[in-house]
Design an enzyme around this catalytic site. Sequence first.
Site, PDB file in Angstrom:
ATOM      1  N   HIS A   1      -0.599  -6.021   5.319  1.00 62.89           N
ATOM      2  CA  HIS A   1      -1.518  -5.104   4.640  1.00 62.89           C
ATOM      3  C   HIS A   1      -2.015  -5.684   3.321  1.00 62.89           C
ATOM      4  O   HIS A   1      -3.202  -5.587   2.985  1.00 62.89           O
ATOM      5  CB  HIS A   1      -0.817  -3.764   4.409  1.00 62.89           C
TER       6      HIS A   1
ATOM      7  N   GLU B   1      -1.626   2.927  -3.767  1.00 62.23           N
ATOM      8  CA  GLU B   1      -1.755   3.456  -2.408  1.00 62.23           C
ATOM      9  C   GLU B   1      -0.405   3.932  -1.884  1.00 62.23           C
ATOM     10  O   GLU B   1      -0.298   4.991  -1.254  1.00 62.23           O
ATOM     11  CB  GLU B   1      -2.341   2.385  -1.488  1.00 62.23           C
TER      12      GLU B   1
ATOM     13  N   GLU C   1      -4.586  -8.271   4.035  1.00 58.85           N
ATOM     14  CA  GLU C   1      -5.859  -7.624   4.386  1.00 58.85           C
ATOM     15  C   GLU C   1      -6.644  -7.263   3.126  1.00 58.85           C
ATOM     16  O   GLU C   1      -7.856  -7.466   3.052  1.00 58.85           O
ATOM     17  CB  GLU C   1      -5.573  -6.379   5.230  1.00 58.85           C
ATOM     18  N   HIS C   2      -5.961  -6.736   2.123  1.00 56.34           N
ATOM     19  CA  HIS C   2      -6.633  -6.434   0.853  1.00 56.34           C
ATOM     20  C   HIS C   2      -7.146  -7.704   0.186  1.00 56.34           C
ATOM     21  O   HIS C   2      -8.282  -7.756  -0.304  1.00 56.34           O
ATOM     22  CB  HIS C   2      -5.651  -5.724  -0.089  1.00 56.34           C
TER      23      HIS C   2
ATOM     24  N   GLU D   1      -4.630  -6.789  -7.384  1.00 50.74           N
ATOM     25  CA  GLU D   1      -4.691  -6.048  -6.126  1.00 50.74           C
ATOM     26  C   GLU D   1      -3.344  -5.454  -5.742  1.00 50.74           C
ATOM     27  O   GLU D   1      -3.294  -4.389  -5.111  1.00 50.74           O
ATOM     28  CB  GLU D   1      -5.208  -6.946  -5.004  1.00 50.74           C
TER      29      GLU D   1
END
Length: 422
Positions: free
Chosen positions: A49, A129, A52-53, A122
């Site tokens: 994940h 999140e 992916e960011h 990030e």
Amino acid sequence: MTENFRLTTLPNGMRIASEQMPHLMTSAVGVWVDVGTRHEHESVNGVSHLLEHMAFKGTETRSAKDIAEAVENVGGQLNAYTSREHTAYHARILAEDLPLATEILADIVEHSTLDQTELERERKVVLEEIGQVEDTPDDLVFDLWQETAYPDQALGRSILGPPEIVGSMPRQALADHMRRHYGPEQMILVAAGQVEHERLEELGQRWFGDLQRSAVDPFVKADYRGGDLREERELEQVHLVLGLEALTCHDPDIYVLNLYSSIMGGGMSSRLFQEVREKRGLAYSVFSFVNAFPDTGTFGVYAGTGEGDLDELARVLTDELAGSTDSITEVELVRAKAQAKAGLLMGLEHCAGVCEDVARHLLTFGRRIPRDEILRRIDAVTHDDLKRVAKRLFANPVPSVTALGPCSKLLDHDKLAARLRH
């Protein structure tokens, strides 16, 4: 109904798939990578994940702003997601902008710099999140339930990863993950809408043809165990998920199970909605679900209720599930078939849905399953099939139970299991 589907393979093993929808003026295109949370080592849980960011945070020739502007300047949309098995990078654009979108997708999955400064920034976004999920109990309970069903293994871990790992994950972990899992034989370039396959194949060869094959990690079979997790929190509701081991996506009865789930908790006319919400007012939200993987699967129900109604809710849920083995009607089956077919066809009326469908089929089944075949298999399900699969589910149930909130009044695990037993 899939006569417009085409599939070719580049010399390096990367598959190129398209489905022409000639009545459209737009296209959807994406790169699906056959890697997700279940391929991660525990020490780097969340790396898929986070990567992916980071793919959007800059390449050798584009900054993060350049990537966003390149697509949005032509009115397109660019996005991505990570699941337990796959990672996807996809775009929706006007048909004439397919070459641009394909080149940008190739750039972010092949040439991301994973800049250290961007990584520090990030990871804070991802930690926010994670915090958002922690503050959303009806989301968090499903992560906890997955861990309860598959403890101490990758399939049971959170897609986002724990904050202590994400907060300290080194750049090298992301680079290693990309090197191991982003080889051409692990990726599929898929487009749907107004697209010519020969042109897509040319673009695939141009932008992905030089990718070198990589070693594919062996697949670790999941081990469903079940269990019980209750976490007391000061919440207005108890969020409850109750599930069982079910069928893999390759099981011939998977269509039967999906129809069974629709009958039990798939909409406002479903048994659980009518009994739990409409007749008794025990919950605002109640539904059932099926998760099917190549090597395992689950069926479960979710409901949220107040502390005072928890005991009654648990008894109603278990009564409805256990009692379903002999009481499903032909009327319910006909309605479930209509809902399944309508949901399938409505979801495939736009190119993004078709693009996703093609990628999922190829990654999971190795082929594009024609819509007519799916419709035939839905229509072929009989009343006896439903009874047989329901009895199969509840013959010797080992439930996974997760409750989040004021849950001290919930029946214990053994009593819930006994109530589910057919």
